[in-house]
Design an enzyme around this catalytic site. Structure first.
Site, PDB file in Angstrom:
ATOM      1  N   LEU A  95       0.837  -1.195   0.000  1.00 22.85           N
ATOM      2  CA  LEU A  95       0.000   0.000   0.000  1.00 22.85           C
ATOM      3  C   LEU A  95       0.877   1.252   0.000  1.00 22.85           C
ATOM      4  CD1 LEU A  95      -2.563  -1.400   2.555  1.00 22.85           C
ATOM      5  CD2 LEU A  95      -3.028  -0.913   0.131  1.00 22.85           C
ATOM      6  N   HIS A 111       1.379 -10.677  10.481  1.00 22.27           N
ATOM      7  CA  HIS A 111       2.553 -11.185   9.769  1.00 22.27           C
ATOM      8  C   HIS A 111       3.074 -12.415  10.508  1.00 22.27           C
ATOM      9  CE1 HIS A 111       6.019 -11.054   7.174  1.00 22.27           C
ATOM     10  NE2 HIS A 111       6.779 -11.253   8.242  1.00 22.27           N
TER      11      HIS A 111
HETATM   12  C1  GRF Z   1      -0.886 -15.576   7.065  1.00 22.70           C
HETATM   13  O1  GRF Z   1       0.194 -16.373   7.429  1.00 22.70           O
HETATM   14  C2  GRF Z   1      -0.641 -14.137   7.445  1.00 22.70           C
HETATM   15  O2  GRF Z   1       0.126 -13.992   8.596  1.00 22.70           O
HETATM   16  C3  GRF Z   1       0.105 -13.597   6.250  1.00 22.70           C
HETATM   17  O3  GRF Z   1      -0.461 -14.248   5.143  1.00 22.70           O
HETATM   18  C4  GRF Z   1      -1.035 -15.479   5.545  1.00 22.70           C
HETATM   19  C5  GRF Z   1      -2.472 -15.442   5.133  1.00 22.70           C
HETATM   20  O4  GRF Z   1      -3.122 -16.654   5.387  1.00 22.70           O
HETATM   21  N1  GRF Z   1       0.042 -12.163   6.188  1.00 22.70           N
HETATM   22  P1  GRF Z   1      -4.692 -16.729   5.374  1.00 22.70           P
HETATM   23  O5  GRF Z   1      -5.120 -16.226   3.999  1.00 22.70           O
HETATM   24  O6  GRF Z   1      -5.204 -15.861   6.457  1.00 22.70           O
HETATM   25  O7  GRF Z   1      -5.030 -18.164   5.561  1.00 22.70           O
END
Ligand code: GRF
Length: 215
Positions: A95, A111
């Site tokens: 973004l 994250h």
């Molecule tokens: C998760 O591991 C999150 O921490 C990261 O991307 C992944 C998304 O997984 N930002 P989901 O789509 O929520 O299953």
């Protein structure tokens, strides 16, 4: 207490999105998911959101000449849905500072690492390669720099010697599904404050009567 209107942005599977939806369905949870927006029409999470009767929208970045135009449309949709907090949940677009500033302290991300360690992609692979003994996840307010910003909640898990990227990712994902709804809860309760780019969470426990258990 007023209910906080939350928008979720996804690009894929949407398991964190589902955890947020499930939490919001709990009686008394002070947030409501007002929309799920994806930049990819094929995002698996969109089907899950629809099954949960959450309004969905697709804003495909490829339909726009540049990032700014894409984000203006995104911003418009979010405003139309009445969003007050945006949760990035596997949203795979960077973004711009314009968008990030517009939603400053109303835009959070999850994250899968203990930030500031391992921002970016392949976090589990890098953590295993460097032999760290603990991994985890972080929910933070978003700033212009990728995977950067005031940390709200983190949770840690052990890394075992025989872990693969997949086994570690699965262990971390489980706790992601706990701390993301916990974070939204704390924000919705008005307990999360940012001061000089650090987050302070006010105590949720009522003060004890002084006559009981005096310290
Ligand atoms: C998760 O591991 C999150 O921490 C990261 O991307 C992944 C998304 O997984 N930002 P989901 O789509 O929520 O299953």
């Amino acid at each position: 207490m007023a209910v906080l209107k939350v928008a979720i942005l996804i690009s894929g599977r949407g398991s964190n999105m589902q955890a947020l939806i499930d939490a919001a369905h709990q009686p008394g949870y002070p947030a409501k998911i007002v929309c799920v927006i994806s930049n990819l029409a094929e995002a698996e999470g969109l089907t899950k959101a629809s099954k949960n009767n959450i309004p969905i929208a697709i804003v495909n970045h490829r339909d726009f000449k540049n990032r700014e135009l894409f984000e203006h449309e995104l911003d418009k949709r979010l405003k139309d849905f009445g969003a007050e907090l945006i949760c990035l949940a596997g949203f795979m677009r960077l973004l711009t500072p314009w968008f990030v500033e517009r939603w400053r302290d109303k835009l959070i991300n999850i994250h899968p690492s203990l930030l500031p360690s391992y921002p970016g992609l392949d976090t589990h692979k890098r953590a295993i390669a460097e032999g760290v003994k603990f991994a985890g996840c972080t929910v933070h307010f978003v700033r212009a720099e990728m995977d950067h910003g005031p940390i709200i909640i983190q949770a840690a898990v052990p890394v075992y010697p025989d872990d693969s990227e997949e086994t570690l990712a699965a262990r971390v994902l489980k706790i992601e599904h706990r701390i993301y709804p916990d974070t939204v809860l704390a924000i919705a309760e008005g307990r999360v404050n940012v001061y000089q780019e650090r987050v302070f969470i006010a105590d949720s426990v009522p003060p004890r009567e002084s006559s009981i258990n005096p310290i």
